[in-house]
Scaffold this motif. Sequence first.
Motif, PDB file in Angstrom:
ATOM      1  N   LEU A  12       0.846  -1.188   0.000  1.00 26.26           N
ATOM      2  CA  LEU A  12       0.000   0.000   0.000  1.00 26.26           C
ATOM      3  C   LEU A  12       0.882   1.238   0.000  1.00 26.26           C
ATOM      4  O   LEU A  12       1.808   1.340   0.800  1.00 26.26           O
ATOM      5  N   THR A  32       0.652   5.062   0.793  1.00 24.82           N
ATOM      6  CA  THR A  32      -0.350   5.836   1.516  1.00 24.82           C
ATOM      7  C   THR A  32      -0.163   7.337   1.492  1.00 24.82           C
ATOM      8  O   THR A  32      -1.103   8.061   1.729  1.00 24.82           O
ATOM      9  N   PHE A  90      -2.853  -4.352  -7.262  1.00 22.45           N
ATOM     10  CA  PHE A  90      -3.404  -3.038  -6.927  1.00 22.45           C
ATOM     11  C   PHE A  90      -2.330  -2.195  -6.245  1.00 22.45           C
ATOM     12  O   PHE A  90      -1.579  -2.701  -5.425  1.00 22.45           O
ATOM     13  N   LYS A 115      -2.546   1.418  -4.102  1.00 22.67           N
ATOM     14  CA  LYS A 115      -3.502   2.403  -3.574  1.00 22.67           C
ATOM     15  C   LYS A 115      -2.806   3.738  -3.363  1.00 22.67           C
ATOM     16  O   LYS A 115      -1.672   3.788  -2.882  1.00 22.67           O
ATOM     17  N   ASN A 140      -3.616   7.780  -1.847  1.00 20.94           N
ATOM     18  CA  ASN A 140      -4.470   8.790  -1.240  1.00 20.94           C
ATOM     19  C   ASN A 140      -4.226  10.078  -2.018  1.00 20.94           C
ATOM     20  O   ASN A 140      -3.131  10.638  -1.960  1.00 20.94           O
ATOM     21  N   ARG A 152     -12.874   4.426  -4.764  1.00 22.73           N
ATOM     22  CA  ARG A 152     -12.951   3.638  -3.533  1.00 22.73           C
ATOM     23  C   ARG A 152     -13.911   2.461  -3.655  1.00 22.73           C
ATOM     24  O   ARG A 152     -13.694   1.399  -3.077  1.00 22.73           O
ATOM     25  N   THR A 194      -9.098   7.648  -1.315  1.00 21.61           N
ATOM     26  CA  THR A 194      -8.190   6.590  -1.732  1.00 21.61           C
ATOM     27  C   THR A 194      -8.638   6.066  -3.086  1.00 21.61           C
ATOM     28  O   THR A 194      -9.818   5.767  -3.282  1.00 21.61           O
ATOM     29  N   TYR A 195      -7.700   5.984  -4.007  1.00 25.66           N
ATOM     30  CA  TYR A 195      -7.957   5.476  -5.349  1.00 25.66           C
ATOM     31  C   TYR A 195      -7.049   4.271  -5.579  1.00 25.66           C
ATOM     32  O   TYR A 195      -5.966   4.189  -5.009  1.00 25.66           O
ATOM     33  N   GLN A 196      -7.502   3.340  -6.411  1.00 28.22           N
ATOM     34  CA  GLN A 196      -6.734   2.138  -6.693  1.00 28.22           C
ATOM     35  C   GLN A 196      -6.286   2.125  -8.150  1.00 28.22           C
ATOM     36  O   GLN A 196      -7.105   2.325  -9.048  1.00 28.22           O
TER      37      GLN A 196
END
Length: 148
Positions: free
Chosen positions: A9, A11, A64, A66, A68, A96, A122-124
């Motif tokens: 992740l 962040t 994925f 992620k 922010n 999201r 948050t986008y993936q």
Amino acid sequence: MLKRIVAPLITSIGLLSLNASVALSADGNITASLVGQALALSALNYKAALKAYYDVLPGNTYTFIKYNLTRGYNYNMIASCDDNECQDLDLLLLDRDGNEIDSDKGNSTNAKVGLLVRESDTYQLVVIMRGCRKISCEYGVQLLYQEK
């Protein structure tokens, strides 16, 4: 059928200059491609938001990443894989809830997606390795933002 591979992740968005953002990759072709794409976007006042992220994926798998992202900024995510090993790299950008915002599904070793963030969230980013001539192929992803 595509198989999911788990990636770490990411962040936080630390704003860096383009020169400071390009990490050395095991494959200089990927880094050179990312830098070329980023320089083209720099003419539109895009700057690197994070250091480039590098990883490997086997063919016909996805992962994925992620992010922010902050409201009011335009973002582009660019990706590249080594065209000596990789046959096709695709990107999907999801909100999201998993709804598709943008995609680049062309038959290419480079891909780009983007959005204007209307709400911080948050986008993936889904990185899809459609084809790989080896057991796994290295790829790189760079997040860029457009200055207001």
